[in-house]
Design a protein around this motif. Sequence first.
Motif, short mmCIF file in Angstrom:
data_model
loop_
_atom_site.label_atom_id
_atom_site.label_comp_id
_atom_site.label_asym_id
_atom_site.label_seq_id
_atom_site.Cartn_x
_atom_site.Cartn_y
_atom_site.Cartn_z
N ASP A 137 39.41 30.82 11.70
CA ASP A 137 40.88 30.84 11.66
C ASP A 137 41.49 31.94 12.52
O ASP A 137 42.66 32.26 12.37
CB ASP A 137 41.35 31.04 10.21
N ARG A 138 40.72 32.54 13.42
CA ARG A 138 41.20 33.71 14.14
C ARG A 138 42.44 33.41 14.99
O ARG A 138 43.35 34.24 15.08
CB ARG A 138 40.09 34.30 15.01
N GLU A 139 42.51 32.23 15.60
CA GLU A 139 43.68 31.90 16.41
C GLU A 139 44.90 31.61 15.54
O GLU A 139 46.01 32.02 15.85
CB GLU A 139 43.36 30.71 17.31
N GLU A 140 44.68 30.90 14.43
CA GLU A 140 45.78 30.62 13.51
C GLU A 140 46.28 31.91 12.86
O GLU A 140 47.50 32.11 12.71
CB GLU A 140 45.29 29.63 12.45
N ASP A 141 45.36 32.78 12.48
CA ASP A 141 45.76 34.05 11.85
C ASP A 141 46.50 34.95 12.82
O ASP A 141 47.32 35.78 12.40
CB ASP A 141 44.53 34.78 11.30
N ALA A 142 46.23 34.82 14.10
CA ALA A 142 46.94 35.64 15.09
C ALA A 142 48.44 35.35 15.07
O ALA A 142 49.26 36.21 15.42
CB ALA A 142 46.38 35.38 16.48
N ASP B 163 50.05 33.54 12.11
CA ASP B 163 50.56 33.60 10.74
C ASP B 163 50.25 34.91 10.02
O ASP B 163 51.05 35.40 9.23
CB ASP B 163 49.99 32.43 9.92
N ARG B 164 49.04 35.46 10.28
CA ARG B 164 48.63 36.68 9.60
C ARG B 164 47.97 37.65 10.59
O ARG B 164 46.77 37.87 10.55
CB ARG B 164 47.68 36.35 8.44
N PRO B 165 48.77 38.21 11.46
CA PRO B 165 48.19 39.09 12.49
C PRO B 165 47.59 40.37 11.93
O PRO B 165 46.88 41.08 12.66
CB PRO B 165 49.40 39.40 13.40
N HIS B 166 47.84 40.67 10.66
CA HIS B 166 47.27 41.88 10.06
C HIS B 166 45.83 41.69 9.65
O HIS B 166 45.15 42.67 9.31
CB HIS B 166 48.08 42.27 8.83
N SER C 76 43.86 41.54 14.33
CA SER C 76 44.35 42.91 14.53
C SER C 76 43.39 43.74 15.37
O SER C 76 43.70 44.88 15.71
CB SER C 76 44.57 43.59 13.18
N GLY C 77 42.22 43.20 15.69
CA GLY C 77 41.27 43.90 16.53
C GLY C 77 40.36 44.86 15.79
O GLY C 77 39.56 45.57 16.42
N ARG C 78 40.42 44.87 14.48
CA ARG C 78 39.58 45.81 13.72
C ARG C 78 38.15 45.32 13.54
O ARG C 78 37.26 46.10 13.28
CB ARG C 78 40.23 46.09 12.36
#
Length: 366
Positions: free
Chosen positions: A110-115, A117-120, A125-127
């Motif tokens: 889900d990394r692209e979708e989260d970028a 809807d949920r960038p945190h 967030s790159g963490r």
Amino acid sequence: MRPLRLLAALTGSPRLLGTAPRTGAGPVRVPQDSLSGAGGTAPAPDRPRTRARLRAWAELLRVSALFTVPGDALAGAAATGRRPGRGTALAVGASLCLYEAGMALNDWADREEDAVDRPHRPIPSGRVAPGAALAAAGALTAAGLALAARACRPALAVASGLAATVWAYDLRLKHTRLGPAAMASARTLDLLLGATATSGTSAAASRPTGAHAASRPTGARTPAAALPAALALGAHTYAVTAVSRHEVQGGHTAAPLAALAGVTAIGTAVLRGRPAEGEPPPVPATGRLLLPAFAAAYLRTSGVPLLHAALNPSPPLTQRAVGGGIRAMIPLQAALAARAGAPLVGLAAMGLVPLARALSRKVSPT
């Protein structure tokens, strides 16, 4: 005056003067442990960065939801009429590994979708690097299968089906109509894994060395006896997953209302359930007290947030309903164990509730 001393006098630099700043007690001494072997200052440990990295992985793996996993194996063991043993412990370890594999794989997929809807979240967030999350999912899956294999071959077969379901859900089925059913199947298989591992290791331990066939321990049942409990847990998981599909946008009243009706039916069925004919009844006093208490805790933990989300289907209340549904799995597992005649096993599972509640305040289970 020498050039260096002249420059030091103009700038006030104690280093150039060759002296340390003075106080009333004399020169300030620099601690020896702050110096490197070359005479320079050694860098202090980067503790904030380490803590931030650990927190990122805790969020990725949703460690606060981990406490809902051991009860699957405990309820499965109780359904077989056997005490938890080595096989149960191996099933718990396998379940934990496969659950965390699913969490890491979920965020990777889900990394692209989260970028958007949920960038945190940790990956957008790159963490946490996407490759690291995928590698963790693969390693945890392998570890879970290895632990199940140490229990018995039937347990490995069930764990393999569970792992396949987890990967299929995260990579393909999550955003389809089959998503809730796939997640429900995973929890169903997880409880059956506990029953199979417990039965397999118990049977191997009790097998005679002679030519006589192994006799089943008194009161013991086959893993198939755990199917009703596994289906009840799967039905609860289906309801919670259906609500979770709307936790980002909110605005859906039908899903929490349907889930509320479902958990009410599950809690009522568990409370009214009785052991099948020929099975040992619950401990008279303990069972009568604990089973209603567990069922009430299940209904309260899952039902109240669902009611709030149905009245006001905002994203925060919907997310709270999903979190409550996840935590409610623990009292449901305890009630299933008590109904199977092991109320003390259910009480042990309920001991995880305070830990899950405390950790969920720091790391969201959703």
